[in-house]
Design an enzyme around this catalytic site. Sequence first.
Site, PDB file in Angstrom:
ATOM      1  N   ARG A  46       0.641  -1.193  -0.070  1.00 54.85           N
ATOM      2  CA  ARG A  46      -0.010  -0.197   0.010  1.00 54.85           C
ATOM      3  C   ARG A  46       0.887   1.144   0.058  1.00 54.85           C
ATOM      4  NH1 ARG A  46      -1.837   1.729   4.835  1.00 54.85           N
ATOM      5  NH2 ARG A  46      -2.361  -0.280   5.403  1.00 54.85           N
ATOM      6  N   TYR A  98     -16.467  18.071 -13.950  1.00 53.39           N
ATOM      7  CA  TYR A  98     -16.926  16.608 -14.411  1.00 53.39           C
ATOM      8  C   TYR A  98     -17.952  16.368 -13.064  1.00 53.39           C
ATOM      9  CZ  TYR A  98     -16.433  11.598 -13.947  1.00 53.39           C
ATOM     10  OH  TYR A  98     -16.839  10.371 -13.654  1.00 53.39           O
ATOM     11  N   ASP A 170      -7.652  20.311 -13.188  1.00 57.43           N
ATOM     12  CA  ASP A 170      -7.824  18.845 -13.864  1.00 57.43           C
ATOM     13  C   ASP A 170      -7.555  18.894 -15.376  1.00 57.43           C
ATOM     14  OD1 ASP A 170      -9.065  16.570 -14.756  1.00 57.43           O
ATOM     15  OD2 ASP A 170     -10.873  16.603 -13.736  1.00 57.43           O
ATOM     16  N   LYS A 195      -8.733   7.990 -18.734  1.00 61.15           N
ATOM     17  CA  LYS A 195      -8.967   8.499 -20.125  1.00 61.15           C
ATOM     18  C   LYS A 195      -7.738   8.499 -20.838  1.00 61.15           C
ATOM     19  CE  LYS A 195     -12.531   9.168 -17.625  1.00 61.15           C
ATOM     20  NZ  LYS A 195     -12.819  10.356 -16.993  1.00 61.15           N
TER      21      LYS A 195
HETATM   22  C1  LIG Z   1     -13.524  10.713 -15.620  1.00 58.58           C
HETATM   23  C2  LIG Z   1     -12.843  12.195 -15.220  1.00 58.58           C
HETATM   24  C3  LIG Z   1     -12.728  12.226 -13.942  1.00 58.58           C
HETATM   25  C4  LIG Z   1     -12.825  11.061 -12.785  1.00 58.58           C
HETATM   26  O1  LIG Z   1     -11.828   9.875 -13.131  1.00 58.58           O
HETATM   27  P1  LIG Z   1     -12.377   8.386 -12.707  1.00 58.58           P
HETATM   28  O2  LIG Z   1     -10.996   7.701 -13.297  1.00 58.58           O
HETATM   29  O3  LIG Z   1     -13.518   8.298 -13.484  1.00 58.58           O
HETATM   30  O4  LIG Z   1     -12.445   8.251 -11.338  1.00 58.58           O
HETATM   31  C5  LIG Z   1     -12.260  13.369 -13.505  1.00 58.58           C
HETATM   32  N1  LIG Z   1     -11.928  14.497 -14.097  1.00 58.58           N
HETATM   33  C6  LIG Z   1     -12.452  14.491 -15.530  1.00 58.58           C
HETATM   34  C7  LIG Z   1     -12.311  15.423 -16.225  1.00 58.58           C
HETATM   35  C8  LIG Z   1     -12.917  13.223 -16.136  1.00 58.58           C
HETATM   36  O5  LIG Z   1     -13.359  13.051 -17.170  1.00 58.58           O
END
Ligand SMILES: *Cc1c(COP(=O)(O)O)cnc(C)c1O
Length: 379
Positions: A46, A98, A170, A195
């Site tokens: 961990r 998001y 982000d 993504k």
């Molecule tokens: C998908 C997404 C998230 C969250 O990520 P996960 O891997 O699904 O937990 C946060 N910000 C943006 C812009 C996203 O597209």
Amino acid sequence: MKIATKLIHAGMEPDPSTGAIMIPIYQTSTYVQEAPGQNKGYEYARSQNPTRTALENALAIIENGKYALSFSSGVAATDAVIKLLQPGDEVIAGNDLYGGTYRLFTKIFERYGIRFHFIDMHNARDAEPYINKNTRLIWIETPTNPLLNIIDIQSVAELASRHNILTCVDNTFASPYLQNPLDLGVDLVLHSATKYLGGHSDVIQGCIMINDAELREKLYFIQKSCGAVPGPQDCFLVLRGLKTLHVRMDRHCQNGEQIADFLKSHPKVQKLYWCGLKEHPGYEIAKKQMRGFGGMMSFELKDQSVEEARRVLSATKLFSLAESLGGVESLINHPATMTHASIPKAQRIKNGLSDSLIRLSVGIEDAGDLIEDLKQAIG
Ligand SMILES: *Cc1c(COP(=O)(O)O)cnc(C)c1O
């Protein structure tokens, strides 16, 4: 060194025991010690795992950061950033986030006494009236999801640093190939590695990149104490994904441009949201802070009924109807009922996200085939 080279080589060393060019998947929970406390820097998985370390080293380098930490999902990474705060602290956040980020902020962290102000951040100065002695963090996404709004990262970072406030961007939509917010003065960059970084729709993961050693220590403490760590197999998948990020992103951008051209002039399309359009209000800033415009876009049909949007969403054959984005395959999505369903309707409509908006994640297939698919679906 340019990013194409970094993506292939960053953090990579031949495995010392065999010379393996790829880091092994260290599928282990613990490490044998010579004597209590006498170990090779690894005690319990961990806290540390060599596959994860290799990934984190690579992630730091490609985002021009000193450090990176990876998490079991993008929202777990977001969760860790907010856990830097205390009850009573306040956060200023963009109003076009998001859906999962909005849900985490309002449904989980507000219960722990953290206050969030969601505001339009097109003009960084508009955030100033919300700054008070409790403000600790400004949180932005750019380009935003799903309306592709552009926020001037540098001016937000300057405002925040004048007031001694942390800034987190982000950067999921742009990926480190198109935009590097740390270079523009922000403190934290966050990605849903699920993504573009992973890029193949086969893993859930998140990460944070930073320059400040103290911030890194605090986040590492949260990472190991709260335990939202990714497994070594998932770290391997993201490492593998990174190696083609530049090649994939170039194609996402090229295909994005061709599809935007097609949609822009389609008689049944009312409005296209893509930051590469000259008439897009954020175009000049996008050009300044991004190296390309990416393959994410949204559009509104002239017939703005939900039924017509639903018909198109179900009629594509190459674009799969699914949540998520940034993979090699093209996806089509209905933000109002899918990715952004957790945002209250009134708030959603106020932010410009209508019930008939359709979002595309343009993949790396042949652009002509993708256009044919949209043509037959829109009719
Ligand atoms: C998908 C997404 C998230 C969250 O990520 P996960 O891997 O699904 O937990 C946060 N910000 C943006 C812009 C996203 O597209």
